[in-house]
Design a protein around this motif. Sequence first.
Motif, PDB file in Angstrom:
ATOM      1  N   ALA A   1       0.849  -1.195   0.000  1.00 11.01           N
ATOM      2  CA  ALA A   1       0.000   0.000   0.000  1.00 11.01           C
ATOM      3  C   ALA A   1       0.878   1.237   0.000  1.00 11.01           C
ATOM      4  O   ALA A   1       2.079   1.176   0.301  1.00 11.01           O
ATOM      5  N   ASP A   2       0.268   2.355  -0.348  1.00  8.04           N
ATOM      6  CA  ASP A   2       0.931   3.659  -0.292  1.00  8.04           C
ATOM      7  C   ASP A   2       0.343   4.433   0.876  1.00  8.04           C
ATOM      8  O   ASP A   2      -0.819   4.819   0.854  1.00  8.04           O
ATOM      9  N   VAL A   3       1.144   4.629   1.919  1.00  7.17           N
ATOM     10  CA  VAL A   3       0.694   5.413   3.068  1.00  7.17           C
ATOM     11  C   VAL A   3       1.435   6.740   3.126  1.00  7.17           C
ATOM     12  O   VAL A   3       1.431   7.421   4.151  1.00  7.17           O
ATOM     13  N   GLY A   4       2.054   7.110   2.012  1.00  9.13           N
ATOM     14  CA  GLY A   4       2.831   8.342   1.983  1.00  9.13           C
ATOM     15  C   GLY A   4       1.999   9.589   2.139  1.00  9.13           C
ATOM     16  O   GLY A   4       2.479  10.610   2.632  1.00  9.13           O
ATOM     17  N   SER A   5       0.733   9.534   1.692  1.00  6.78           N
ATOM     18  CA  SER A   5      -0.126  10.703   1.806  1.00  6.78           C
ATOM     19  C   SER A   5      -1.028  10.639   3.024  1.00  6.78           C
ATOM     20  O   SER A   5      -1.830  11.536   3.255  1.00  6.78           O
ATOM     21  N   THR A   6      -0.924   9.554   3.804  1.00  6.66           N
ATOM     22  CA  THR A   6      -1.729   9.420   5.012  1.00  6.66           C
ATOM     23  C   THR A   6      -1.150  10.321   6.096  1.00  6.66           C
ATOM     24  O   THR A   6       0.055  10.285   6.348  1.00  6.66           O
ATOM     25  N   PRO A   7      -1.995  11.145   6.743  1.00  7.32           N
ATOM     26  CA  PRO A   7      -1.465  12.060   7.750  1.00  7.32           C
ATOM     27  C   PRO A   7      -0.660  11.359   8.842  1.00  7.32           C
ATOM     28  O   PRO A   7       0.315  11.903   9.338  1.00  7.32           O
ATOM     29  N   ASP A   8      -1.074  10.176   9.226  1.00  4.36           N
ATOM     30  CA  ASP A   8      -0.313   9.449  10.232  1.00  4.36           C
ATOM     31  C   ASP A   8      -0.171   8.001   9.779  1.00  4.36           C
ATOM     32  O   ASP A   8      -1.106   7.198   9.902  1.00  4.36           O
ATOM     33  N   ALA A   9       0.980   7.655   9.232  1.00  2.00           N
ATOM     34  CA  ALA A   9       1.216   6.299   8.740  1.00  2.00           C
ATOM     35  C   ALA A   9       1.550   5.331   9.866  1.00  2.00           C
ATOM     36  O   ALA A   9       1.413   4.119   9.694  1.00  2.00           O
TER      37      ALA A   9
ATOM     38  N   GLY B   1       2.887  -9.336   7.007  1.00  2.00           N
ATOM     39  CA  GLY B   1       4.028  -8.777   6.316  1.00  2.00           C
ATOM     40  C   GLY B   1       3.577  -7.599   5.478  1.00  2.00           C
ATOM     41  O   GLY B   1       2.436  -7.561   5.000  1.00  2.00           O
ATOM     42  N   PHE B   2       4.445  -6.623   5.277  1.00  2.00           N
ATOM     43  CA  PHE B   2       4.035  -5.449   4.506  1.00  2.00           C
ATOM     44  C   PHE B   2       5.204  -4.840   3.749  1.00  2.00           C
ATOM     45  O   PHE B   2       6.361  -4.962   4.145  1.00  2.00           O
ATOM     46  N   VAL B   3       4.843  -4.170   2.659  1.00  2.00           N
ATOM     47  CA  VAL B   3       5.756  -3.306   1.901  1.00  2.00           C
ATOM     48  C   VAL B   3       4.961  -2.042   1.637  1.00  2.00           C
ATOM     49  O   VAL B   3       4.013  -2.048   0.855  1.00  2.00           O
ATOM     50  N   LEU B   4       5.328  -0.953   2.302  1.00  2.39           N
ATOM     51  CA  LEU B   4       4.542   0.272   2.276  1.00  2.39           C
ATOM     52  C   LEU B   4       5.348   1.425   1.695  1.00  2.39           C
ATOM     53  O   LEU B   4       6.477   1.690   2.131  1.00  2.39           O
ATOM     54  N   ALA B   5       4.775   2.126   0.731  1.00  4.36           N
ATOM     55  CA  ALA B   5       5.371   3.374   0.265  1.00  4.36           C
ATOM     56  C   ALA B   5       5.110   4.438   1.322  1.00  4.36           C
ATOM     57  O   ALA B   5       3.973   4.630   1.746  1.00  4.36           O
ATOM     58  N   VAL B   6       6.163   5.107   1.767  1.00  7.25           N
ATOM     59  CA  VAL B   6       6.035   6.078   2.855  1.00  7.25           C
ATOM     60  C   VAL B   6       6.548   7.436   2.398  1.00  7.25           C
ATOM     61  O   VAL B   6       7.265   7.559   1.403  1.00  7.25           O
ATOM     62  N   ALA B   7       6.181   8.457   3.142  1.00  2.57           N
ATOM     63  CA  ALA B   7       6.626   9.811   2.838  1.00  2.57           C
ATOM     64  C   ALA B   7       8.105   9.972   3.172  1.00  2.57           C
ATOM     65  O   ALA B   7       8.628   9.339   4.095  1.00  2.57           O
ATOM     66  N   ASP B   8       8.772  10.847   2.419  1.00  2.00           N
ATOM     67  CA  ASP B   8      10.186  11.122   2.686  1.00  2.00           C
ATOM     68  C   ASP B   8      10.405  11.598   4.122  1.00  2.00           C
ATOM     69  O   ASP B   8      11.438  11.309   4.723  1.00  2.00           O
ATOM     70  N   ASP B   9       9.426  12.343   4.662  1.00  2.00           N
ATOM     71  CA  ASP B   9       9.597  12.920   5.990  1.00  2.00           C
ATOM     72  C   ASP B   9       8.982  12.068   7.095  1.00  2.00           C
ATOM     73  O   ASP B   9       8.768  12.550   8.215  1.00  2.00           O
ATOM     74  N   LEU B  10       8.679  10.788   6.805  1.00  2.00           N
ATOM     75  CA  LEU B  10       8.175   9.898   7.845  1.00  2.00           C
ATOM     76  C   LEU B  10       9.186   9.830   8.982  1.00  2.00           C
ATOM     77  O   LEU B  10      10.371   9.569   8.764  1.00  2.00           O
TER      78      LEU B  10
ATOM     79  N   TRP C   1      10.304   3.025   0.495  1.00  2.00           N
ATOM     80  CA  TRP C   1       9.473   1.916   0.960  1.00  2.00           C
ATOM     81  C   TRP C   1       9.945   1.453   2.331  1.00  2.00           C
ATOM     82  O   TRP C   1      11.144   1.455   2.624  1.00  2.00           O
ATOM     83  N   LEU C   2       8.985   1.034   3.151  1.00  2.00           N
ATOM     84  CA  LEU C   2       9.269   0.476   4.475  1.00  2.00           C
ATOM     85  C   LEU C   2       8.686  -0.934   4.510  1.00  2.00           C
ATOM     86  O   LEU C   2       7.530  -1.139   4.135  1.00  2.00           O
ATOM     87  N   THR C   3       9.476  -1.898   4.977  1.00  2.00           N
ATOM     88  CA  THR C   3       8.998  -3.275   5.035  1.00  2.00           C
ATOM     89  C   THR C   3       9.428  -3.943   6.328  1.00  2.00           C
ATOM     90  O   THR C   3      10.416  -3.549   6.942  1.00  2.00           O
ATOM     91  N   ASN C   4       8.654  -4.943   6.739  1.00  2.00           N
ATOM     92  CA  ASN C   4       9.077  -5.805   7.842  1.00  2.00           C
ATOM     93  C   ASN C   4       9.509  -7.180   7.325  1.00  2.00           C
ATOM     94  O   ASN C   4       9.782  -8.088   8.112  1.00  2.00           O
ATOM     95  N   LEU C   5       9.583  -7.339   6.014  1.00  2.00           N
ATOM     96  CA  LEU C   5      10.005  -8.603   5.401  1.00  2.00           C
ATOM     97  C   LEU C   5      11.527  -8.619   5.269  1.00  2.00           C
ATOM     98  O   LEU C   5      12.091  -8.615   4.178  1.00  2.00           O
ATOM     99  N   VAL C   6      12.186  -8.639   6.397  1.00  2.00           N
ATOM    100  CA  VAL C   6      13.639  -8.439   6.408  1.00  2.00           C
ATOM    101  C   VAL C   6      14.391  -9.648   5.870  1.00  2.00           C
ATOM    102  O   VAL C   6      15.586  -9.541   5.550  1.00  2.00           O
TER     103      VAL C   6
END
Length: 400
Positions: free
Chosen positions: A205-213, A226-235, A327-332
Motif C-alpha cells: 500500500a501507499d501510506v505516503g499521503s496518510t497524515p499518520d502512517a 508482512g508489509f511493503v509500504l510506500a512512505v513519505a520522505d519525511d516519515l 518503501w518500508l517493510t518488515n520482510l527483512v
Amino acid sequence: MAATGVIGRGPVGDRASISAFSQELFAQLPRTDQMKWAEVYLRGLLATEGRKSVRRMAETVTTSATASQSLQQFVSASPWDWNATRQELVRWIDGRFTPQAWTVVPAVLPKRGSHSVGVHRRFVPELDRTINCQLSVGLFLSGGGEHLPVGWRLHLPERWTKDPEARRRARVPDAVPFRPHWAHTVGLVDALAAHSSVAAAPVVADVGSTPDARPVVERLNGGGHGFVLAVADDLQLLPDPSPVRSAGAVAVGRPAVETARQRLLRGGVRHPHITTVVGPDGRPRRAQVVSVPTRTPVLRPDGTRTVAAGRLFAEWEPHRRRPGRIWLTNLVQHRMEELLALTQLLQGAVDTVAAMGEHHGIQDFEGRSFPGWHRHMTLVSAAYAYQRLSGAPAHTSRAA
C-alpha cells in the motif's frame, strides 16, 4: 431459475456459466427473486457497454419493461449481506488464483450533487484540482498481472458521521462511526485475514499521503501481517538504538527523530545494491537500490507495544542525488529482488481502479445509500473477477 423474458438474451453457454457463478456467490440469499436479480445485475455489468446505469443494463440483458426498477430495488433496498457475498467471492477466487500480495489502494469516485453517501469536496493530486467525490479504499488480490477486488470501505467525513439526518437519509448503520483514512486500510486487511481461507500474502500500500502512517505500520506488525509500504520522505522513524563513535572514540547518541530520507542518505548511499527490475512493460532493467535496516513499531491486539526489525529501501537516482519513492517493510528476510517485485504491484492496482471506473461500473451507482453503494461495489467486483478468471470476453452478452 429465471422467468421467461427476464433473462433471455446472450449465448446459452454464457448464461449457464454466469448462472452457475451467481448461484455459488449468492447461495446465502433466502429468496428466488433475489437470486434472479443478482444474476441479471451481474450479466448487465458484463454485457453493457459504456455507462452501467440500471436502465441501460436492463435494456441490454432483459426484455422486461420493469427490470430496471427491480434491479434498483435489489441493489438499494433488498436486504442482503454484502460481506457474506464478498467472502464467497474470495472463496471462488481462491480456487483459481494465488495472489502475491494484498494490495490496498484508494478510489476517488466523482459525484454530482451533495446527497450521495459520503460525498464531499476533496483535492485530488492526480487531477491537480478539487472535486466533488466519494473516497473509497479497495483491497485487491494481486499477482501475475491480475488485480482482483475483494473488499471495499467508504470513507465518511466527520461531518457525515455527526449529522443524524444525513445518516438517516443515507441509511448509514449506527455501528459505522467516523474512521480516519488509515483505519480503512487496517480494517480491510484484518477482515480478509479473519473471514476467508485465502493464503496470507504481504500487504502492499501507499501510506505516503496518510497524515499518520504509524498506526498502519504498528497494527499490521501487531496483526502478524508482512508489509511493503510506500512512505513519505519525511516519515519520522524510531530512534536508532546503536550509538556511533566520533573520531575521538566518544559515543554519541543518534537523534531522537530522523526522517526516512535522512536515514537512507546517512546509511545507504555508499554501497547501493545493484539489481534487475522488471518494469510495467515487462522489460528488465538495471537499477541501483539503497537500503538500510530500521526499527518499526508494533501494537499487538492486547495493547502491548514493542518494536520489530524493518528495512527502508528505495531506488537511487544518481542524476538527482536522492532516493526515489521510499518503501518500508518488515520482510527483512526477503531478497531485494522479491521486495522490488512486490512494489511493482501497487501501480497495477491503481491502474485497475482507473480501468474499473472507465469500463466496469464502479463510478456508475445511481443510488445514494450506504447499503446500496456497498452492494453495487460487491457486484462490480464479482463481475470483474468473473471476467478476468473465467476467460469470458467483455460484452459477450450484448443484445441482438
